[in-house]
Motif scaffolding. Sequence first.
Motif, PDB file in Angstrom:
ATOM      1  N   TYR A 125      41.038 -22.137  19.715  1.00 36.36           N
ATOM      2  CA  TYR A 125      39.910 -21.922  18.825  1.00 36.36           C
ATOM      3  C   TYR A 125      39.419 -23.315  18.442  1.00 36.36           C
ATOM      4  CZ  TYR A 125      37.148 -18.914  15.852  1.00 36.36           C
ATOM      5  OH  TYR A 125      36.114 -18.223  15.313  1.00 36.36           O
ATOM      6  N   PRO A 126      38.099 -23.524  18.395  1.00 37.84           N
ATOM      7  CA  PRO A 126      37.627 -24.907  18.248  1.00 37.84           C
ATOM      8  C   PRO A 126      37.944 -25.573  16.895  1.00 37.84           C
ATOM      9  CG  PRO A 126      35.788 -23.363  18.385  1.00 37.84           C
ATOM     10  CD  PRO A 126      37.015 -22.585  18.675  1.00 37.84           C
TER      11      PRO A 126
ATOM     12  N   PRO B  27      31.108 -33.653   5.971  1.00 40.60           N
ATOM     13  CA  PRO B  27      31.781 -33.140   7.173  1.00 40.60           C
ATOM     14  C   PRO B  27      32.428 -34.232   8.018  1.00 40.60           C
ATOM     15  CG  PRO B  27      29.683 -32.034   6.897  1.00 40.60           C
ATOM     16  CD  PRO B  27      29.760 -33.079   5.819  1.00 40.60           C
ATOM     17  N   ASN B  28      33.650 -34.009   8.380  1.00 47.61           N
ATOM     18  CA  ASN B  28      34.422 -34.858   9.287  1.00 47.61           C
ATOM     19  C   ASN B  28      34.683 -36.285   8.790  1.00 47.61           C
ATOM     20  OD1 ASN B  28      35.002 -33.011  11.511  1.00 47.61           O
ATOM     21  ND2 ASN B  28      32.765 -32.937  11.729  1.00 47.61           N
TER      22      ASN B  28
ATOM     23  N   GLN C 237      32.373 -39.703  16.674  1.00 50.38           N
ATOM     24  CA  GLN C 237      31.348 -38.780  17.154  1.00 50.38           C
ATOM     25  C   GLN C 237      30.446 -39.407  18.208  1.00 50.38           C
ATOM     26  OE1 GLN C 237      29.600 -37.026  13.601  1.00 50.38           O
ATOM     27  NE2 GLN C 237      31.310 -35.595  13.456  1.00 50.38           N
TER      28      GLN C 237
ATOM     29  N   HIS D 267      33.991 -41.339  11.187  1.00 42.15           N
ATOM     30  CA  HIS D 267      33.447 -40.227  11.964  1.00 42.15           C
ATOM     31  C   HIS D 267      32.303 -40.637  12.895  1.00 42.15           C
ATOM     32  CE1 HIS D 267      30.436 -39.936   8.718  1.00 42.15           C
ATOM     33  NE2 HIS D 267      29.708 -39.239   9.571  1.00 42.15           N
TER      34      HIS D 267
ATOM     35  N   MET E  42      24.715 -22.675  18.519  1.00 41.58           N
ATOM     36  CA  MET E  42      26.013 -23.356  18.651  1.00 41.58           C
ATOM     37  C   MET E  42      26.822 -23.128  17.373  1.00 41.58           C
ATOM     38  SD  MET E  42      25.613 -25.298  21.594  1.00 41.58           S
ATOM     39  CE  MET E  42      26.499 -26.847  21.527  1.00 41.58           C
ATOM     40  N   THR E  43      28.092 -23.508  17.434  1.00 43.88           N
ATOM     41  CA  THR E  43      28.932 -23.441  16.250  1.00 43.88           C
ATOM     42  C   THR E  43      29.232 -24.865  15.778  1.00 43.88           C
ATOM     43  OG1 THR E  43      29.950 -21.338  16.873  1.00 43.88           O
ATOM     44  CG2 THR E  43      31.220 -22.751  15.405  1.00 43.88           C
ATOM     45  N   GLY E  44      29.087 -25.104  14.467  1.00 47.14           N
ATOM     46  CA  GLY E  44      29.383 -26.424  13.916  1.00 47.14           C
ATOM     47  C   GLY E  44      30.832 -26.487  13.453  1.00 47.14           C
ATOM     48  N   ILE E  45      31.501 -27.596  13.752  1.00 47.82           N
ATOM     49  CA  ILE E  45      32.921 -27.712  13.405  1.00 47.82           C
ATOM     50  C   ILE E  45      33.148 -28.884  12.437  1.00 47.82           C
ATOM     51  CG2 ILE E  45      35.262 -28.098  14.301  1.00 47.82           C
ATOM     52  CD1 ILE E  45      34.142 -25.483  15.299  1.00 47.82           C
ATOM     53  N   ASP E  46      33.779 -28.558  11.315  1.00 48.80           N
ATOM     54  CA  ASP E  46      34.157 -29.580  10.335  1.00 48.80           C
ATOM     55  C   ASP E  46      35.685 -29.610  10.277  1.00 48.80           C
ATOM     56  OD1 ASP E  46      34.639 -31.193   8.182  1.00 48.80           O
ATOM     57  OD2 ASP E  46      33.727 -29.861   6.673  1.00 48.80           O
TER      58      ASP E  46
ATOM     59  N   MET F 263      24.411 -33.164  11.711  1.00 47.77           N
ATOM     60  CA  MET F 263      24.789 -33.214  10.286  1.00 47.77           C
ATOM     61  C   MET F 263      26.278 -33.482  10.092  1.00 47.77           C
ATOM     62  SD  MET F 263      22.589 -29.895   9.174  1.00 47.77           S
ATOM     63  CE  MET F 263      23.246 -29.777   7.515  1.00 47.77           C
ATOM     64  N   GLY F 264      26.795 -34.348  10.937  1.00 43.95           N
ATOM     65  CA  GLY F 264      28.211 -34.690  10.801  1.00 43.95           C
ATOM     66  C   GLY F 264      29.157 -33.686  11.425  1.00 43.95           C
ATOM     67  N   LEU F 265      28.615 -32.573  11.917  1.00 45.22           N
ATOM     68  CA  LEU F 265      29.465 -31.541  12.517  1.00 45.22           C
ATOM     69  C   LEU F 265      29.529 -31.704  14.034  1.00 45.22           C
ATOM     70  CD1 LEU F 265      27.882 -28.616  10.510  1.00 45.22           C
ATOM     71  CD2 LEU F 265      30.236 -29.419  10.204  1.00 45.22           C
ATOM     72  N   TYR F 266      30.686 -31.400  14.601  1.00 39.67           N
ATOM     73  CA  TYR F 266      30.797 -31.315  16.055  1.00 39.67           C
ATOM     74  C   TYR F 266      30.219 -29.970  16.467  1.00 39.67           C
ATOM     75  CZ  TYR F 266      34.138 -35.175  15.690  1.00 39.67           C
ATOM     76  OH  TYR F 266      34.725 -36.383  15.432  1.00 39.67           O
ATOM     77  N   LEU F 267      29.324 -29.958  17.455  1.00 42.01           N
ATOM     78  CA  LEU F 267      28.779 -28.671  17.901  1.00 42.01           C
ATOM     79  C   LEU F 267      29.500 -28.223  19.166  1.00 42.01           C
ATOM     80  CD1 LEU F 267      24.922 -28.787  17.316  1.00 42.01           C
ATOM     81  CD2 LEU F 267      26.785 -28.195  15.752  1.00 42.01           C
ATOM     82  N   VAL F 268      29.874 -26.943  19.157  1.00 42.81           N
ATOM     83  CA  VAL F 268      30.578 -26.375  20.309  1.00 42.81           C
ATOM     84  C   VAL F 268      29.908 -25.050  20.660  1.00 42.81           C
ATOM     85  CG1 VAL F 268      32.779 -27.422  19.628  1.00 42.81           C
ATOM     86  CG2 VAL F 268      32.238 -25.100  18.880  1.00 42.81           C
ATOM     87  N   PRO F 269      30.139 -24.555  21.888  1.00 43.53           N
ATOM     88  CA  PRO F 269      29.572 -23.245  22.240  1.00 43.53           C
ATOM     89  C   PRO F 269      29.998 -22.204  21.213  1.00 43.53           C
ATOM     90  CG  PRO F 269      30.524 -24.282  24.179  1.00 43.53           C
ATOM     91  CD  PRO F 269      30.880 -25.155  23.006  1.00 43.53           C
ATOM     92  N   LYS F 270      29.099 -21.283  20.935  1.00 39.22           N
ATOM     93  CA  LYS F 270      29.332 -20.332  19.868  1.00 39.22           C
ATOM     94  C   LYS F 270      30.608 -19.509  20.103  1.00 39.22           C
ATOM     95  CE  LYS F 270      26.777 -17.810  16.616  1.00 39.22           C
ATOM     96  NZ  LYS F 270      25.503 -17.972  15.970  1.00 39.22           N
TER      97      LYS F 270
ATOM     98  N   LEU G  67      31.284 -23.288  11.298  1.00 44.46           N
ATOM     99  CA  LEU G  67      30.055 -22.828  10.655  1.00 44.46           C
ATOM    100  C   LEU G  67      29.171 -22.225  11.740  1.00 44.46           C
ATOM    101  CD1 LEU G  67      30.177 -26.118   8.890  1.00 44.46           C
ATOM    102  CD2 LEU G  67      29.808 -24.072   7.513  1.00 44.46           C
ATOM    103  N   HIS G  68      28.890 -20.930  11.568  1.00 45.19           N
ATOM    104  CA  HIS G  68      28.232 -20.223  12.657  1.00 45.19           C
ATOM    105  C   HIS G  68      26.722 -20.149  12.516  1.00 45.19           C
ATOM    106  CE1 HIS G  68      32.083 -19.173  14.302  1.00 45.19           C
ATOM    107  NE2 HIS G  68      32.474 -18.693  13.134  1.00 45.19           N
TER     108      HIS G  68
END
Lengths: 95, 499
Positions: B83-84, B33-34, A77, A73, B144-148, A85-92, B137-138
């Motif tokens: 959807y992401p 995550p990921n 990444q 990852h 922003m939104t976190g994606i796992d 924190m290991g998460l991909y951040l995307v627009p809400k 994860l909102h």
Amino acid sequence: MSLSLDEVKRIANLARIEVVEEEGSAILAQLTDIFSLIEQMQAVDTSAVSPMSHSQDVRQRLREDAVTEMDQHELFQSIAPQVEMGLYLVPKVIE
Amino acid sequence: MQWETVIGLEVHAQLSTRSKIFSGASTAYGASPNAQACTVDLALPGVLPVLNHGAVERAVKLGLAVGGKINSPSIFARKNYFYPDLPKGYQISQYETPVVEGGSIRIRVPGASGADGGEKVVRLVRAHLEEDAGKSLHEDFHGMTGIDLNRAGTPLLEIVSEPDMRSSTEAVAYAKTLHSLVRWIGICDGNMQEGSFRCDANVSVRPRGSDRLGTRCEIKNLNSFRFLEKAIDYEARRQIELLEDGGTVQQQTRLYDPERDETRAMRSKEDAQDYRYFPDPDLLPLEISQSWVAELKSAMPELPQDMRVRLERDYGLSGYDAANLTTDRETAEYYEMVVSQLPSDPKLCANWVTGEIFGYLNDEGKSFGECPLSPAQLAQLLVRIKDGTISGKIAKEVFRQMWAKASEPASGAGSRSQRGVENLADEIIESQGLKQISDSGELEKLITRVIAENSRSVDEFRAGKEKAFNALVGQVMKAAKGKANPAQVNEILKKKLTE
């Protein structure tokens, strides 16, 4: 079969394709042409032909159920625009 | 007006493969995550899905267990939406030719206050393979939104029923039966907390007697049987109130909120065409050969519904006992092993497994796999009841001690766990002198003493009061500390009193 401009806009929206007002009618004309070609083809009797789901007459090969991928990852990444924190951040996005 | 509720369920069962359905990433739960999202799961350009043999095998097993038709070839399709948590922009699923079509599941419906409400057959529409999406994860990511994407690509079998259920009770009975079936045939671990078994309920109402279906609402992601029941009850009430007030039901996707015990509109239902399904050109038609199906069929275990019938027929058990003993394979196998050592009394074996063992496990919040006592240990105790060594009442005390001993971990040098010690029951009976008094001489002495000490009861009995006899039996049992055989006590006491 005829298509309306509203339907063109709806399909474009579903496919996330931006269609500006002037393009709309041009796309409508092109799609209508395609539909008339399909209509022509539908005159052919295909009752004895089974639907084709793939252009080649070959079958799916299966993979053995084994874990072959390691955790990479950090590498993946490194090209992501934003990570936390290991998460991909995307627009809400909340429905 | 009398209303009837109509329910169909869509169950997503996560298949218990080691790797994902189209990639070699692990499906293990709880990774950081990921850490388990590879290039295929991330939808990086140029990657291709390769189908997992184990996922297909599990889908075919379900098809065999429900008597459905196994389609070959079976086709994968793209279900398009953005959807992401689904980076490809589509989910690989199946549309026109799912792996399994048709089939049915026989359920036992509980009646009012725990009574048996009889059997019912719920027909299945289909079961198809698809990939799960990732998690969004909102919270807490500054807007922003976190994606796992660890869960993205996990194999799911979506099992769709016909709208054959008429109450939340039936829907729960169906969901529980299916839940136990997928575990029984080893295709899904059934862990609902981890989301391995999730239900969507399609609910509509109609005037009783009507054969037209009302407009339905779909309630998404019900991950416990209790929520399933409450969500359906709430939703049916909501629709009935709406209709009785002269309104109409809008076709919608709704979410159940367990805290407020209500369902809320999530989105109006998009038409099926909105997903713009089409055959996925990345995947070829899946061929499932007859020889493969035959091979899987021959390796199938006896199914719970068949075993239930066999237990009723061969062992003379009630439908209720048979159903209880076949809720999962561990229980069923345990029971059969106990019976194999005491074939003369399968009913006694059933009573102890569904009574004491279930009760103790329940009290300790354990599953059957964690039962500290082996079938052989329980069987020995039951043999001692049968051969008259101990009474059923004393047996419960012995059982309590056996359970405690077998639950102790081995501690320190020289001591050993009682787990697996086959003659545990005998050891406890022996060391505490719990054997029934079978020596009639000893018993007679005891009875003579009781008669001497209870002259009032004796006189009453002789005067014709039957109740006084029972009081005397009670006194004898007390004097014998419960270790006397009641039938023998009755016999000797009667003889002595009429001498």
